[in-house]
Write an enzyme that holds these catalytic residues in place. Structure first.
Site, PDB file in Angstrom:
ATOM      1  N   HIS A 149      45.306  42.900  36.489  1.00 22.18           N
ATOM      2  CA  HIS A 149      46.306  42.318  37.388  1.00 22.18           C
ATOM      3  C   HIS A 149      47.649  43.061  37.326  1.00 22.18           C
ATOM      4  O   HIS A 149      48.611  42.655  37.967  1.00 22.18           O
ATOM      5  CB  HIS A 149      46.510  40.853  36.987  1.00 22.18           C
TER       6      HIS A 149
ATOM      7  N   ASP B 165      40.515  41.257  36.447  1.00 25.12           N
ATOM      8  CA  ASP B 165      41.768  40.495  36.570  1.00 25.12           C
ATOM      9  C   ASP B 165      41.554  39.105  35.955  1.00 25.12           C
ATOM     10  O   ASP B 165      40.705  38.338  36.411  1.00 25.12           O
ATOM     11  CB  ASP B 165      42.097  40.389  38.067  1.00 25.12           C
TER      12      ASP B 165
ATOM     13  N   SER C 204      49.822  39.438  44.143  1.00 25.41           N
ATOM     14  CA  SER C 204      49.645  38.131  43.504  1.00 25.41           C
ATOM     15  C   SER C 204      50.399  37.061  44.297  1.00 25.41           C
ATOM     16  O   SER C 204      50.072  36.842  45.476  1.00 25.41           O
ATOM     17  CB  SER C 204      50.084  38.220  42.049  1.00 25.41           C
TER      18      SER C 204
END
Lengths: 280, 280
Positions: free
Chosen positions: B258, B225, B149
């Site tokens: 995620h 996600d 991320s």
């Protein structure tokens, strides 16, 4: 037996779920985690139940246990229950990490005020397997059990009392003789009362002394575990198994401690070992 | 460059350590995690550095990342730094999870009050590798970088700016074009100011558009996600790599989200992929 889905997350080629239900055994809402690997539509998969140690919930092993890759590889459903009843109505021992909430010791308590909710033996032996069988694609004839520390005690005692239910039993750093160590004396004394005869069915070494048998056993124990001498006393299990003729593979792992850094190291080994028995 | 050992724990045939030091880059005490597999006495091992995402410290991947088995197998040292400077003296954005502490975005801030401590680019590119080389058995010529991320953004941008330092670059659900998404616009705008030209060296897609090149790239991105459309925009990296002729293996992973349930699933793949480059 209604089930509430708290979360379902894709991981390692399967689904990691967290669920809760109103337990008839404990009289409380109980939360647990289940990992289901991808499988053929009509498949019924074997189950490994993992019992956690003091202070844990379902989430410690779910986050740190590193079981999913091995379970996906071997087609194993992995069930991780909580370690005690929870909720404001449940009596607790404030500021005692080793008694009350998070420390059910997998017993059916017989003493007030614990006996109303602290019924983790019934929960793990009867209610949870039936619930799992009703809601997940499991083969109830292919079950194994493992656990860590207090949960290793749970796995050993539940396995020894139910050799026809659990095809294989393993443990990580288990409390093997709770009747004779501080954690166990405190918990069994307060949950079950002063009569030590009643403790023996919750004591792996005592169960073996009293005639309980398993065909084999796998245990990993770290040599750098701070609790080894005072609380775990692995040598007593080694001696009891030798005397009883139980083929126990009890591995002293050099330099390993009591944490999930240790458990996760040998988790895949345990899953593969159970899979060998469950898929045989 | 003094190092304080916070903990060292045996795990997966190696040592999982946590250390801290007074950083000259950030002017604060910085904590990081290092896993060192067992190795021959004089061996110098390659390194993979993993940059974490928003709100994380060194500990999230250390607990949930499932990298140790793969690192032990391939003989890789795994370094996990923090995501920002810490401490009471460090300015923060109260109640903003995506700016300030835990959200350093791997930039050297140029705007007050952030510029004094928020110098994570210098920390990751220069100070930390030198510190690691001084204290651990690493081969500094064999380094790779990855991250998740915001840390995926860090890995891509640091890798693109330093193709001679990092032999291979991968990422899990990276922010690929921070200049054009809410997380990045907020962070770059406040750390670097309003001149968007200054943002381009902290934007993977912009770096590629401006001529930065990598021989290849591995990215995993979950299709479930929640941040995919608004913040991550993987398709922009796919397009930029296609235009630039970068051999990017960008894998859309069906149903994954995620979280570390996703990262841990593909971690061993990434370690093996980097090992193939580092041990070639």
């Amino acid at each position: 037996m209604k089930l509430k889905t708290i979360s379902e997350t894709r991981s390692h080629g399967g689904t990691q779920g967290v669920y809760s239900h109103l337990s008839s055994a404990t009289g409380t809402e109980m939360t647990f985690a289940v990992f289901v690997p991808d499988h053929a539509p009509d498949a019924k998969l074997p189950v490994v139940t993992y019992l956690s140690g003091l202070t844990c919930t379902h989430s410690n092993v779910m986050e740190k246990g590193e079981y999913r890759a091995a379970c996906a590889e071997h087609g194993i459903i992995f069930v991780a229950p909580d370690t005690s009843p929870r909720g404001d109505d449940v009596p607790d021992a404030a500021e005692e990490y080793d008694f009350g909430k998070g420390a059910g010791f997998y017993v059916d308590a017989t003493c007030d005020p614990w006996s109303k909710h602290y019924r983790m033996r019934s929960y793990i032996e009867s209610e949870l397997p039936a619930l799992i069988a009703a809601h997940f694609p499991v083969d109830p004839l292919r079950q194994s059990i493992t656990g860590h520390s207090m949960g290793g005690h749970g796995a050993l005692t539940i396995g020894l009392r139910n050799p026809d239910v659990f095809r294989s039993v393993s443990a990580f750093s288990p409390i093997v003789a709770p009747s004779d160590v501080p954690w166990g004396e405190k918990a069994l004394g307060r949950y079950l009362g002063k009569d030590r005869a009643a403790w023996r069915e919750y004591d792996a070494v005592a169960l073996i002394e009293d005639g309980a048998r398993l065909p084999e056993l796998l245990v990993d124990q770290g040599t750098a575990d701070n609790f080894l001498e005072d609380q775990l006393q692995t040598r007593r299990l080694i001696e009891a198994c030798a005397t009883a003729g139980i083929a126990a593979d009890i591995r002293m792992q050099e330099g390993y401690d009591h944490s999930y850094f240790f458990i996760s190291t040998f988790m895949a080994d345990h899953i593969a070992w159970h899979a060998g028995r469950l898929n045989a």
